[in-house]
Design a protein around this motif. Structure first.
Motif, PDB file in Angstrom:
ATOM      1  N   ARG A   1      -0.423  -9.535   1.063  1.00  0.00           N
ATOM      2  CA  ARG A   1       0.830 -10.098   1.541  1.00  0.00           C
ATOM      3  C   ARG A   1       0.446 -11.218   2.508  1.00  0.00           C
ATOM      4  O   ARG A   1      -0.515 -11.073   3.283  1.00  0.00           O
ATOM      5  CB  ARG A   1       1.635  -9.040   2.298  1.00  0.00           C
TER       6      ARG A   1
ATOM      7  N   VAL B   1      -1.721   6.515   9.131  1.00  0.00           N
ATOM      8  CA  VAL B   1      -2.625   6.432   7.993  1.00  0.00           C
ATOM      9  C   VAL B   1      -4.098   6.174   8.328  1.00  0.00           C
ATOM     10  O   VAL B   1      -4.891   5.928   7.419  1.00  0.00           O
ATOM     11  CB  VAL B   1      -2.086   5.422   6.961  1.00  0.00           C
TER      12      VAL B   1
ATOM     13  N   ASN C   1      -6.012   7.162   4.616  1.00  0.00           N
ATOM     14  CA  ASN C   1      -5.601   7.181   3.210  1.00  0.00           C
ATOM     15  C   ASN C   1      -6.807   7.326   2.294  1.00  0.00           C
ATOM     16  O   ASN C   1      -7.881   6.805   2.579  1.00  0.00           O
ATOM     17  CB  ASN C   1      -4.924   5.860   2.821  1.00  0.00           C
TER      18      ASN C   1
ATOM     19  N   GLN D   1       0.326 -10.469  10.115  1.00  0.00           N
ATOM     20  CA  GLN D   1      -0.504  -9.246  10.206  1.00  0.00           C
ATOM     21  C   GLN D   1      -1.867  -9.443   9.568  1.00  0.00           C
ATOM     22  O   GLN D   1      -2.888  -9.005  10.087  1.00  0.00           O
ATOM     23  CB  GLN D   1       0.212  -8.075   9.503  1.00  0.00           C
TER      24      GLN D   1
ATOM     25  N   GLU E   1      -4.041  -3.338  11.211  1.00  0.00           N
ATOM     26  CA  GLU E   1      -4.081  -2.788   9.850  1.00  0.00           C
ATOM     27  C   GLU E   1      -4.028  -1.275   9.936  1.00  0.00           C
ATOM     28  O   GLU E   1      -5.030  -0.606  10.200  1.00  0.00           O
ATOM     29  CB  GLU E   1      -5.363  -3.227   9.141  1.00  0.00           C
ATOM     30  N   PRO E   2      -2.830  -0.697   9.740  1.00  0.00           N
ATOM     31  CA  PRO E   2      -2.703   0.766   9.859  1.00  0.00           C
ATOM     32  C   PRO E   2      -3.779   1.508   9.072  1.00  0.00           C
ATOM     33  O   PRO E   2      -4.448   2.397   9.601  1.00  0.00           O
ATOM     34  CB  PRO E   2      -1.304   1.009   9.306  1.00  0.00           C
ATOM     35  N   CYS E   3      -3.954   1.164   7.814  1.00  0.00           N
ATOM     36  CA  CYS E   3      -5.093   1.704   7.059  1.00  0.00           C
ATOM     37  C   CYS E   3      -5.751   0.557   6.303  1.00  0.00           C
ATOM     38  O   CYS E   3      -6.854   0.150   6.590  1.00  0.00           O
ATOM     39  CB  CYS E   3      -4.662   2.804   6.087  1.00  0.00           C
ATOM     40  N   GLY E   4      -5.014   0.005   5.338  1.00  0.00           N
ATOM     41  CA  GLY E   4      -5.607  -1.008   4.464  1.00  0.00           C
ATOM     42  C   GLY E   4      -6.239  -0.303   3.278  1.00  0.00           C
ATOM     43  O   GLY E   4      -7.025   0.641   3.450  1.00  0.00           O
ATOM     44  N   LEU E   5      -5.857  -0.724   2.103  1.00  0.00           N
ATOM     45  CA  LEU E   5      -6.449  -0.145   0.900  1.00  0.00           C
ATOM     46  C   LEU E   5      -7.389  -1.133   0.241  1.00  0.00           C
ATOM     47  O   LEU E   5      -8.394  -0.756  -0.370  1.00  0.00           O
ATOM     48  CB  LEU E   5      -5.336   0.258  -0.076  1.00  0.00           C
TER      49      LEU E   5
ATOM     50  N   HIS F   1       3.379   4.166   8.058  1.00  0.00           N
ATOM     51  CA  HIS F   1       2.419   3.279   7.379  1.00  0.00           C
ATOM     52  C   HIS F   1       2.344   1.930   8.069  1.00  0.00           C
ATOM     53  O   HIS F   1       1.355   1.216   7.923  1.00  0.00           O
ATOM     54  CB  HIS F   1       2.811   3.091   5.915  1.00  0.00           C
ATOM     55  N   ASN F   2       3.430   1.571   8.757  1.00  0.00           N
ATOM     56  CA  ASN F   2       3.399   0.284   9.461  1.00  0.00           C
ATOM     57  C   ASN F   2       4.514   0.255  10.487  1.00  0.00           C
ATOM     58  O   ASN F   2       5.690   0.206  10.144  1.00  0.00           O
ATOM     59  CB  ASN F   2       3.569  -0.873   8.461  1.00  0.00           C
TER      60      ASN F   2
ATOM     61  N   GLY G   1       0.786  -1.227   0.000  1.00  0.00           N
ATOM     62  CA  GLY G   1       0.000   0.000   0.000  1.00  0.00           C
ATOM     63  C   GLY G   1       0.823   1.286   0.000  1.00  0.00           C
ATOM     64  O   GLY G   1       0.351   2.318  -0.479  1.00  0.00           O
ATOM     65  N   LEU G   2       2.062   1.241   0.537  1.00  0.00           N
ATOM     66  CA  LEU G   2       2.897   2.450   0.511  1.00  0.00           C
ATOM     67  C   LEU G   2       3.064   2.949  -0.925  1.00  0.00           C
ATOM     68  O   LEU G   2       3.060   4.162  -1.185  1.00  0.00           O
ATOM     69  CB  LEU G   2       4.260   2.159   1.154  1.00  0.00           C
TER      70      LEU G   2
ATOM     71  N   VAL H   1      -0.081   4.782  -2.036  1.00  0.00           N
ATOM     72  CA  VAL H   1      -0.172   6.118  -1.438  1.00  0.00           C
ATOM     73  C   VAL H   1       0.846   7.054  -2.104  1.00  0.00           C
ATOM     74  O   VAL H   1       0.523   8.198  -2.458  1.00  0.00           O
ATOM     75  CB  VAL H   1       0.066   6.044   0.092  1.00  0.00           C
TER      76      VAL H   1
END
Ligand code: ADP
Ligand code: GLC
Length: 490
Positions: free
Chosen positions: A313, A226, A259, A317, A390-394, A176-177, A26-27, A30
């Motif tokens: 991935r 995020v 995000n 996590q 999950e910091p954000c998750g897209l 982001h993580n 996801g980085l 973004v």
């Protein structure tokens, strides 16, 4: 609506991956889309990225810009200027073939082991960023107001700026993580040319090592992460990975900004990877994509069999071991599973086994595959994302946008983007997915069964799909929030 007029800012956006140049997660998404959104608001944002072969090959209008001299261990590196394909965002790529041009990924070799010289590879990324962030930068006609760094890979930048002795731009670190910290042996402090007196609990040191991310958290002028929920979570022992104390100390400088997504790249009505485009008013087309996907993946051609999709991935996590645990009852209920992903060999192996045992109901693709990720997002009925954190998750947002309601656990950005389906959320039109709390297989199974029950009620399902498709997932509000963070520093 009229927007408040703000002065255009110069922002150096430093990242170790950016779509469509190079991506592992996801980085990259973004880094590909946030700078473009900020540029649309009038800001002069330029990307700095290592010159991996994939980057130098794909950059448009590439030209040599300058050399940066006297760097520790490597001497000098070149800077290549060019533009991002698609958005035209200006990019500077660091030319250091001995560091970045290799077979394998940006962080791992072809066998999945970390490159041993990662501290040097990303130390140089951070040092070049810090050099360009100085008011006496060698790039004299473009001095940034803000240097915006991302994750551990550019986390040393604020430390280099602080210890340079020169006036510098303000720095923003986006986390982001927190699980990836870039911790390495103390000897790298000297090797990278950082002062030894800074190797200290109030500085670069983190539990007996140099930590790139801790340095960023300590030295950055402002910290973002995020999603609002993750911003609170990382200040607790459960999610802080040991940095909760320092993060709590910096609480007033931490901003949780959800995000956005690239709504052009992820648009089911125009997606070039889909044979049958659709939107919220033509959701029947989605069945045709599902049928094509079933055929492509070798699954039984059955439009009524609920197809559960995963693109991820494969790491602890993401919680996909929970899917393995509850797969058999779901398969007995007639569900199909389609997984695209790669990572921990144990998880890859277990999914392979399941696919061998149930060849007509389970499809497993190991590896990175951009077109297939879009096809699963569109062709699946339900998207699974049972992440432990999950910091954000897209992906859950892509699921919403593609009318593929997500089943998610509650942490981080999942809580901030998915609204559980219940009588109240159905009534007020916010229901767009299914949320469960505890990271265990029986809770996941119950949430999936709830989704399956709604799936069988066609009008209700259509409503849930359309609620998700109507969500504003664009960068508009979040890019304005970043602008606010930048302005608050100047
Ligand atoms: P993370 O960054 O933690 O991996 P995100 O949900 O933020 O999670 O972003 C993951 C991104 O990577 C998404 O764009 C997703 O589609 C993509 N992705 C993950 N695995 C694969 C894969 N095997 N093939 C193609 N795209 C993938
Ligand atoms: C990280 C996180 C993910 C987030 C992405 C982009 O990879 O794991 O949750 O969406 O960064 O910010």
């Amino acid at each position: 609506m009229s927007r408040q007029k703000v002065n255009p800012l110069r922002v150096l956006f430093v990242t170790s991956e950016a779509f469509p140049l190079i991506k592992t997660g996801g980085l990259a998404d973004v880094s590909g889309s946030l700078p473009a959104a900020l540029r649309e608001m009038g800001h002069d944002v330029r990307l700095l990225i290592p010159g991996y072969r994939q980057v130098t090959e794909k950059l448009q209008n590439a030209r040599q810009l300058l050399q940066i001299e006297q760097l520790p261990m490597v001497g000098s590196v070149g800077l290549l200027a060019g533009e991002m394909p698609g958005t035209g965002v200006p990019v500077m790529a660091i030319l250091a073939p001995q560091l970045y041009e290799r077979e394998g990924g940006p962080y791992l070799d072809a066998k999945g082991r970390e490159w041993l010289d990662n501290p040097l590879r990303f130390g140089i990324l951070s040092l070049v960023a810090a050099t360009l962030g100085r008011k006496d930068s060698p790039l004299a006609d473009w001095i940034p107001d803000i240097v915006h760094v991302n994750d551990w890979q550019s986390g040393l930048t604020p430390a280099f700026m602080r210890h340079s002795g020169a006036p510098c731009a303000k720095s923003v670190l986006s986390i982001h993580n927190l699980a990836f910290q870039g911790n390495c042996a103390e000897e790298w402090v000297g090797k990278l040319g950082l002062p030894h007196h800074a190797y200290h609990i109030n500085g670069l040191e983190y539990y007996g090592q140099l930590s790139f991310l801790k340095a960023g958290v300590y030295y950055a002028d402002s910290i973002t992460t995020v999603s609002p929920t993750y911003a609170a979570e990382i200040q607790t022992p459960d999610f802080g990975f040991g940095m909760e104390g320092l993060l709590t100390n910096r609480s007033k400088d931490i901003h949780g900004i959800l995000n956005g997504i690239d709504t052009n790249e992820w648009n089911p009505a125009t997606d070039p990877h889909l044979a049958h485009p659709y939107d919220e008013n033509s959701l029947d087309e989605k069945i045709r994509i599902k049928q094509a996907l079933q055929e492509h993946l070798g699954l039984t051609q059955d439009a009524d069999a609920p197809l559960l999709g995963m693109v991820s991935r494969l790491t602890h996590q993401k919680g996909l071991d929970l899917v393995l645990e509850c797969a058999k009852p779901l398969l007995a209920d007639g569900c199909q599973l389609a997984l695209l992903g790669g990572g921990e060999p144990m998880l890859e192996h277990s999914f392979w086994h399941l696919a061998l045992e149930y060849p007509q109901q389970v499809s497993v693709n190991i590896g990175y595959n951009e077109p297939l990720s879009h096809q699963i997002m569109a062709g699946a009925d339900i998207f699974l994302m049972p992440s432990r954190f999950e910091p954000c998750g897209l992906n859950q947002m892509y699921g919403l946008r593609y009318g593929t309601p997500p089943v998610v656990r509650r942490p981080g950005g999942l809580a901030d983007s998915v609204q559980d389906t219940n009588p109240a959320s159905l009534r007020d039109g916010s229901a767009n997915g299914f949320v469960f709390d505890l990271a265990n297989a029986s809770e996941l199974l119950a949430a999936i069964r709830h989704a399956l029950a709604c799936y069988r009620n066609k009008p209700e399902w259509r409503q849930i799909q359309q609620n998700g498709m109507h969500c504003d997932l664009s960068w508009k509000h979040s890019a304005e929030a970043y602008q606010g963070v930048y302005q608050s520093l100047l």
